[in-house]
Design an enzyme around this catalytic site. Structure first.
Site, short mmCIF file in Angstrom:
data_model
loop_
_atom_site.label_atom_id
_atom_site.label_comp_id
_atom_site.label_asym_id
_atom_site.label_seq_id
_atom_site.Cartn_x
_atom_site.Cartn_y
_atom_site.Cartn_z
N ARG A 85 0.85 -1.19 0.00
CA ARG A 85 0.00 0.00 0.00
C ARG A 85 0.89 1.24 0.00
O ARG A 85 2.00 1.23 0.54
CB ARG A 85 -0.88 0.02 1.25
CG ARG A 85 -2.03 -0.97 1.21
CD ARG A 85 -2.95 -0.79 2.39
NE ARG A 85 -2.32 -1.14 3.65
CZ ARG A 85 -1.84 -0.28 4.54
NH1 ARG A 85 -1.92 1.03 4.31
NH2 ARG A 85 -1.29 -0.69 5.65
N TYR A 224 -1.59 -3.62 -6.86
CA TYR A 224 -1.33 -4.45 -5.68
C TYR A 224 -2.34 -4.26 -4.55
O TYR A 224 -2.67 -3.13 -4.17
CB TYR A 224 0.07 -4.12 -5.13
CG TYR A 224 0.65 -5.24 -4.30
CD1 TYR A 224 1.30 -6.30 -4.93
CD2 TYR A 224 0.53 -5.27 -2.93
CE1 TYR A 224 1.82 -7.36 -4.19
CE2 TYR A 224 1.06 -6.32 -2.18
CZ TYR A 224 1.70 -7.36 -2.83
OH TYR A 224 2.22 -8.40 -2.11
N LYS A 233 -9.56 -2.12 1.86
CA LYS A 233 -9.25 -0.96 2.70
C LYS A 233 -10.03 0.28 2.25
O LYS A 233 -10.44 1.09 3.08
CB LYS A 233 -7.75 -0.67 2.66
CG LYS A 233 -6.87 -1.84 3.07
CD LYS A 233 -7.12 -2.29 4.48
CE LYS A 233 -6.09 -3.34 4.90
NZ LYS A 233 -6.34 -3.83 6.26
N HIS A 253 -10.86 -1.86 11.87
CA HIS A 253 -9.76 -2.69 11.38
C HIS A 253 -9.49 -3.77 12.44
O HIS A 253 -8.51 -3.70 13.16
CB HIS A 253 -8.55 -1.78 11.17
CG HIS A 253 -7.40 -2.42 10.48
ND1 HIS A 253 -6.11 -1.97 10.60
CD2 HIS A 253 -7.34 -3.47 9.63
CE1 HIS A 253 -5.31 -2.72 9.87
NE2 HIS A 253 -6.02 -3.64 9.27
N SER A 275 0.06 -3.00 12.52
CA SER A 275 0.72 -4.02 11.68
C SER A 275 1.80 -4.74 12.48
O SER A 275 2.36 -4.19 13.41
CB SER A 275 1.42 -3.39 10.49
OG SER A 275 0.59 -2.48 9.90
N CYS A 277 1.78 -7.32 14.47
CA CYS A 277 1.53 -7.74 15.86
C CYS A 277 0.88 -9.11 15.91
O CYS A 277 0.33 -9.51 16.93
CB CYS A 277 0.63 -6.73 16.56
SG CYS A 277 1.49 -5.21 16.96
N ASP A 304 -9.48 -9.43 9.48
CA ASP A 304 -8.94 -8.08 9.22
C ASP A 304 -9.92 -6.95 9.50
O ASP A 304 -9.52 -5.92 10.02
CB ASP A 304 -8.48 -8.01 7.75
CG ASP A 304 -7.58 -6.81 7.48
OD1 ASP A 304 -6.78 -6.47 8.37
OD2 ASP A 304 -7.68 -6.21 6.40
N ARG A 395 2.06 -12.11 -0.22
CA ARG A 395 0.70 -12.37 0.27
C ARG A 395 0.12 -13.67 -0.27
O ARG A 395 0.52 -14.16 -1.33
CB ARG A 395 -0.23 -11.24 -0.19
CG ARG A 395 0.16 -9.87 0.31
CD ARG A 395 -0.30 -9.66 1.70
NE ARG A 395 0.10 -8.37 2.24
CZ ARG A 395 -0.59 -7.72 3.19
NH1 ARG A 395 -1.69 -8.23 3.68
NH2 ARG A 395 -0.15 -6.58 3.67
C1 OXD Z 1 -2.91 -4.12 6.43
C2 OXD Z 1 -3.39 -5.28 5.68
O1 OXD Z 1 -1.98 -3.45 6.00
O2 OXD Z 1 -4.34 -5.92 6.15
O3 OXD Z 1 -3.49 -3.85 7.47
O4 OXD Z 1 -2.83 -5.57 4.62
MN MN Z 2 -5.29 -4.99 7.76
#
Ligand code: OXD
Ligand code: MN
Length: 611
Positions: A85, A224, A233, A253, A275, A277, A304, A395
């Site tokens: 991202r 991507y 998102k 989130h 992120s 964690c 997510d 991914r």
């Molecule tokens: C993030 C994802 O960046 O889920 O939170 O990819």
């Molecule tokens: Mn996420």
């Protein structure tokens, strides 16, 4: 319209397409603006998947994996400039800058629209424009949101088919006058007459743009993940958060999971972490043997995103608006996350992982490195060559229904009733393994100030903490202070409030060693949370919240874990917390103009309790 003839694909449903005038007009006008060679209305069928994956294999974007190892699965390698991202190229274009707030990039919607119209002009030359009707959430959920993504990327179409309800059923639901969120996407690489395409077309210049008032998304230049699969998102968090604020619900989130205790009682919780964690690992946690033997079970609703609203039980109810995982591959293994490994066993798209000589996949943390691989850039790789085999943000896109412990209610339109909300971060210092907020407002304060420590001083003092309120920093579609105000306001609408907790799996000792074993053992922390929600055990009151003591926290079967280790993982040190409060200054200053007074007051109360 320009003079290019716009051709519809062969077997689609012309009458249905024309029925929704607003949609049909937007599709035709966009195809003309972008000069698309043809239009393909996507129905989400298996035939369409087969046609598009074959096309992606032909064009070199996909490589079919060994069907014995990974049936119906593919590997894509992106352009090295398009692997994540792009937060600095993500914009919230509200009419007023103050409504985007100090944590978002803002530009005037008029200016941005003009700039983007210019970018999109002729950008699909030589390409098919796919019309992808999609629904975030079960189709019949009161919260379901329908969007239509127009994209020139077949990679996006096949990923969207995994990630959400997509195609004919959504178009049927839309009928002739249903509302939809227009989402326009292009990789930004027109093809000149006779020009050979590249496996991963994209553009150096990227724009991921949201118009929260008119509820639209425009994305240019990237193919991507979150930049391109616009349901995730962009719609389910940034646009949905703005819709939720206006309509009295919450787009978060967060993972959603269920825990069944040996007496058969089921407790659902949501959790938000910044992120890195271990959110996916927690979402899919499998109880350690001793727990499984006692009858503990875990189920997954979502890994997510959670949409929450006051439901008919009087509790907050949660749905997962997605139907797939777009999970980070590195670190995922049969040891760390067996459920994820099972979920991605077939019908999966891997992006930027390494390829084994047997036609399988590999990434750092997967297993012992094989003697030879093809790395994510397509080069030969051997252990010790000094390069990563898989990109750190590689991914897997896998259907959530393939997860072995998917919750039976995961597609229930009314969602699951939530008893606990968990926040956390990666905190080598200061934060105990677990503590409970005194009430909703205190819980919102904990979520608002959560974050991960980037550099912790060796002395044990607080390092640099990147605050990530509710893990929404990159995903909130409006002013972050107003968003926190919305959290506080929601309290009035919820009759049976969930309990709120903060966890930290990452506390270290003076030698840099983790104080808590983590992974599956985190279920012990969840057990304490569940029992607190059920009112079965007392907590110990401290200035920071309710904490467990050694007796009320189960360490049975956790070989060699001593009371001293537990006390170290749970340690509350006044001086650390005074430093923590000081450390929150920058965050409070940044949001000063919109920060709700209640949260400033919470900070003062905390300080007073320290005294
Ligand atoms: C993030 C994802 O960046 O889920 O939170 O990819
Ligand atoms: Mn996420």
């Amino acid at each position: 319209m320009n003079d290019k003839s716009v051709v519809e694909s062969s077997y689609s449903m012309p009458l249905v397409h024309a029925a929704h005038k607003q949609l049909a007009t937007w599709v035709m006008e966009t195809a003309a603006l972008c000069n698309a060679e043809s239009i393909q209305w996507c129905d989400g069928s298996q035939d369409e998947w087969d046609q598009l994956t074959a096309k992606l294999v032909d064009s070199g974007t996909f490589l079919q994996l060994n069907p014995t190892l990974h049936p119906n699965s593919f590997l894509a390698r992106s352009n090295p400039s398009d692997t994540a991202r792009v937060e600095d190229r993500t914009f919230i274009c509200s009419l007023r800058e103050v409504d985007a707030g100090p944590t978002n990039n803002w530009q005037s919607p008029d200016l941005m629209r003009r700039k983007l119209t210019d970018k999109f002009k002729d950008c699909m030359t030589g390409r098919t424009m796919y019309v992808v009707p999609f629904c975030m959430g079960p189709l019949d959920s009161p919260l379901a949101l329908i969007g239509v993504e127009l994209t020139d990327s077949p990679y996006v179409v096949v990923n969207m088919r995994i990630m959400c309800h997509m195609g004919a059923e959504v178009l049927a639901k839309l009928g002739s006058d249903g509302d939809f969120i227009p989402c326009l996407h292009s990789v930004g690489k027109p093809l000149a007459e006779g020009e050979q395409d590249v496996p991963w077309p994209c553009n150096e210049e990227k724009y991921i743009v949201h118009f929260p008032e008119s509820r639209e998304v425009w994305s240019f230049g990237s193919g991507y993940g979150g930049n391109a699969l616009l349901g995730k998102k962009c719609v389910a968090l940034r646009i949905a958060s703005a819709i939720a604020r206006d309509a009295g619900w919450m787009a978060e989130h967060m993972l959603i999971m269920g825990l069944e205790s040996p007496d058969g009682a089921k407790t659902y919780l949501t959790a938000a972490f910044p992120s890195a964690c271990g959110k996916t690992n927690l979402a899919m946690i499998v109880p350690p043997e001793s727990y499984a033997e006692k009858g503990w079970k875990t189920t997954l609703v979502g890994d997510d995103i959670a949409w929450l609203w006051p439901g008919k039980t009087g509790k907050l109810h949660a749905i997962n608006p997605e139907t797939g995982f777009f999970g980070v591959a590195p670190g995922t293994s049969w040891h760390s996350n067996t459920a994820a490994m099972q979920a991605m066993a077939k019908n999966t798209i891997f992006t930027n992982v390494a390829l084994t000589d047997e036609g399988g996949v590999w990434w750092e943390g997967h297993s012992e490195p094989p003697a030879h691989l093809i790395d994510w850039t397509g080069l030969d790789w051997t252990p010790g060559c000094g390069r990563l085999a898989a990109h750190a943000n590689s991914r897997f896109t896998a259907p959530a229904g393939q997860c072995p412990n998917i919750d039976p209610m995961w597609q229930d339109p009314d969602g699951v009733p939530i008893d606990a909300i968990v926040f956390g971060g990666r905190r080598p210092t200061t934060m105990p393994l677990v503590f409970q907020a005194f009430d909703w407002t205190h819980g919102v304060f904990l979520g608002a100030t959560q974050g991960s420590e980037t550099t912790a001083a060796a002395t044990g003092a607080v390092g640099t903490v990147r605050r990530d309120p509710m893990a929404m920093l990159p995903f909130c579609g409006y002013n972050m202070g107003d968003y926190l105000g919305h959290w506080l306001n929601m309290r009035k609408n919820i009759q049976r409030l969930p309990r709120m907790f903060h966890v930290n799996w990452f506390r270290k000792d003076a030698n840099g060693k983790f104080l808590w074993p983590g992974f599956r053992e985190n279920l012990r922390v969840l057990e304490w949370i569940v029992k607190r929600c059920q009112g079965k055990i007392a907590g110990h009151e401290t200035p920071i919240g309710w904490t467990p003591d050694w007796k009320s926290f189960s360490t049975e079967g956790l070989d060699g874990f001593t009371k001293e280790q537990f006390d170290a993982a749970m340690l509350f040190r006044r001086e650390d917390w005074l430093a923590e409060i000081t450390n929150q200054n920058d965050f409070f200053l940044k949001l000063y103009h919109s920060m709700p007074k209640e949260l400033m007051c919470q900070r003062e109360l905390l300080m007073a309790r320290m005294a």
